[in-house]
Design an enzyme around this catalytic site. Structure first.
Site, PDB file in Angstrom:
ATOM      1  N   SER A  41       0.676  -1.147   0.079  1.00 41.21           N
ATOM      2  CA  SER A  41       0.135   0.055  -0.039  1.00 41.21           C
ATOM      3  C   SER A  41       0.988   1.189  -0.041  1.00 41.21           C
ATOM      4  O   SER A  41       2.088   0.995   0.031  1.00 41.21           O
ATOM      5  CB  SER A  41      -1.013  -0.057   1.261  1.00 41.21           C
ATOM      6  OG  SER A  41      -0.232  -0.016   2.520  1.00 41.21           O
ATOM      7  N   LYS A  42       0.052   2.327  -0.008  1.00 41.26           N
ATOM      8  CA  LYS A  42       0.963   3.674  -0.231  1.00 41.26           C
ATOM      9  C   LYS A  42       1.988   3.747   0.901  1.00 41.26           C
ATOM     10  O   LYS A  42       3.290   4.369   0.584  1.00 41.26           O
ATOM     11  CB  LYS A  42      -0.095   4.763  -0.061  1.00 41.26           C
ATOM     12  CG  LYS A  42      -1.012   4.973  -0.971  1.00 41.26           C
ATOM     13  CD  LYS A  42      -2.531   4.940  -0.396  1.00 41.26           C
ATOM     14  CE  LYS A  42      -2.740   3.314  -0.340  1.00 41.26           C
ATOM     15  NZ  LYS A  42      -4.043   2.770  -0.072  1.00 41.26           N
TER      16      LYS A  42
END
Length: 464
Positions: free
Chosen positions: A239-240
RNA sequence: GCGCCCUUCGUCUAUCGGUUAGGACGCUAGGUUUUCAUCCUGGAAAGAGGGGUUCGACUCCCCUAGGGCGUACCA
């Protein structure tokens, strides 16, 4: 050409996700290995999120990675009429039905089911109702079997079976008449002649549900291969917060596309002990049965190492082209003809010192930069009255040298002996005078490459 | 909750019942060397736990634990 057809079907989210890129790579490798076709389909049915820029970003990522596709990309949105037509065929042949239940009713059903500890799968009261129905909006649902089981033979996951009671009557057509993803994927894959569906294993359950649509239409199932997802270094879903998510980020960090392909291919797929390989080899070796079932973690250190190996293995002219592409993508000042020549003549010694393109350019500072080369903080320590005096004496001797590598080396070694200094004690200040830095390629190599006039000029700069 | 999948060095992986469990990255000790790298040599480092099956299990089966995915009128 074989009849194998694979496809990559990304949603235009604004960038090409690194995990999706690997899925695309596997599809591409398989198609190329089989001599089949690799198609692209943009899943742009969600118009709220759609933008032409987002689609372009996917193409950019694919092009950078060197994954070329066959035929024009298909827009899923452009095929909504066809999807609706199939839904109505399903309706006609009894494989689907109209459901008039409202969202509120469905929610109430689920809440009650949960409270009663029953599966929250919605059981529509309209499944077996007469088709004589109210004149209100409806959705088209698949009439999924409630008895027996459904088995998917997957090239990676093996044989996987679900009890049909755990599969719901999924919606095919929304109440506004638009198709859902489940329907669209099946229809498109069928119409495009896709023979092998290679995708993330988050779709494994979907394969079972989608197989029921194939059955309803009497279509042949494609061969499935659900590949495990990539996780972040901590084992959690990528994820980010793990940083670099899109392939554009990797391009910006200066990794070679070839290294990226190598690394991504090795994540979950293996060919014996081979870690470092060319794309051509990957194409030759690729097979679905060598894909593992467990998720892999992303390891930047390994990527970096592979990147360094690919830089070293790349032909100098080709490497220069990669540098120029990188420079253009980063909007850096274009290389001059002299820069190009210097890169070619010095590449052998700079490329073994770099793991990424920016590192390569940093090492090339000794010819990319301009005189005077002011010593940086570390280099400054090597410049004092003693070393300047030494350098001055060396400079006078160098003026009479014909500047071949052999002679240069002989003269400088001799000079060190005369001065009663170890070679390093001469070379390091010399390096600083020539480059302003403490780290660079071999001073002898640089001097030959830079030429006599330039070197003398830099030495004179340093003596001031 | 239910369903499905996964589990070999820190990481990526090899092994397809019999191996001193191999390789690579990283780490580490050296060597080469004008710096930094490259390159070379050596080292530490693994079968989640518990039951079976078998002459023999990392490998086959079951259970447990941990992790992941799914369970939408998102894709």
């Amino acid at each position: 050409m074989s009849n194998v057809v694979t496809r990559f079907a990304p949603s235009p989210t604004g960038f090409l996700h690194i995990g999706s890129a690997r899925t695309a790579l596997f599809n591409w490798l398989f198609a190329r290995n089989q001599g089949g076709k690799f198609l692209l389909r943009i899943e742009d049915t969600d118009r709220k999120r759609y933008s032409p820029e987002a689609v372009e970003a996917i193409y950019d990522g694919m092009r950078w990675l060197g994954l070329d596709w066959d035929e024009e990309p298909i827009s899923q949105f452009s095929r909504v009429d066809r999807h609706a037509k199939v839904a109505h065929e399903l309706l006609t042949n009894g494989a689907a039905y109209k459901c008039y239940s409202t969202k509120e009713e469905i929610d109430a059903f689920r809440t009650a089911a949960r409270a009663a500890k029953r599966p929250p799968l919605f059981r529509s009261p309209w499944r077996d109702a007469d088709s004589t129905a109210p004149d209100v909006p409806y959705v088209v649902r698949l009439k999924a079997p409630r008895e027996g089981e459904t088995t998917i033979i997957d090239q990676v996951q093996g044989s996987v079976t679900w009890k049909n009671e755990t599969l719901d009557d999924m919606i095919l057509l929304r109440s506004d008449g638009t198709p859902t993803y489940m329907l669209a994927v099946v229809v498109d894959d069928h119409d495009m002649g896709v023979t092998h569906v290679i995708r993330g294993d988050d779709h494994l359950t979907n394969a079972a549900r989608q197989s029921l649509i194939y059955k309803g239409m009497g279509w042949d199932l494609p061969i499935y291969a659900h590949i495990p997802l990539i996780h972040g270094p901590d084992g959690a879903k990528l994820s980010k917060r793990h940083g670099a998510l899109g392939v554009d980020a990797y391009r910006d960090m200066g990794y070679l596309p070839a290294a990226m392909r190598n690394y991504l291919a090795r994540l979950g797929w293996s060919h014996g002990d081979d870690d470092f390989f060319t794309t051509q080899q990957a194409v030759e070796w690729f097979s679905l049965d060598k894909i593992g079932k467990s998720p892999a973690r992303f390891d930047f250190k390994k990527l970096e190492n592979l990147s360094g190996q690919h830089i070293r293995a790349t032909d100098n002219v080709e490497l220069l082209q990669e540098i120029e592409k990188f420079v253009a993508s980063q909007h850096l000042p274009e290389l001059t003809q002299r820069h190009r020549e210097m890169f070619i003549s010095g590449m052998d010694s700079i490329k073994e010192r770099a793991k990424t393109l920016p590192e390569l350019m940093d090492i090339a500072y000794y010819f990319l930069g301009e005189r005077p080369f002011k010593p940086d903080a570390k280099a400054g320590h090597f410049m004092n009255t003693v070393s300047r005096g030494m350098l001055n004496r060396l400079t006078s001797r160098l003026r009479t040298v014909t500047w071949s590598l052999e002679e240069l080396e002989a003269v400088i070694r001799d000079f060190a002996e005369v001065e009663d200094l170890k070679l390093g004690k001469v070379a390091q200040p010399l390096r600083v005078a020539l480059t302003g830095r403490t780290v660079s390629p071999s001073v002898f190599d640089m001097m030959v490459q830079l030429g006599k006039d330039e070197c003398i000029a830099r030495l004179e700069d340093a003596s001031r």
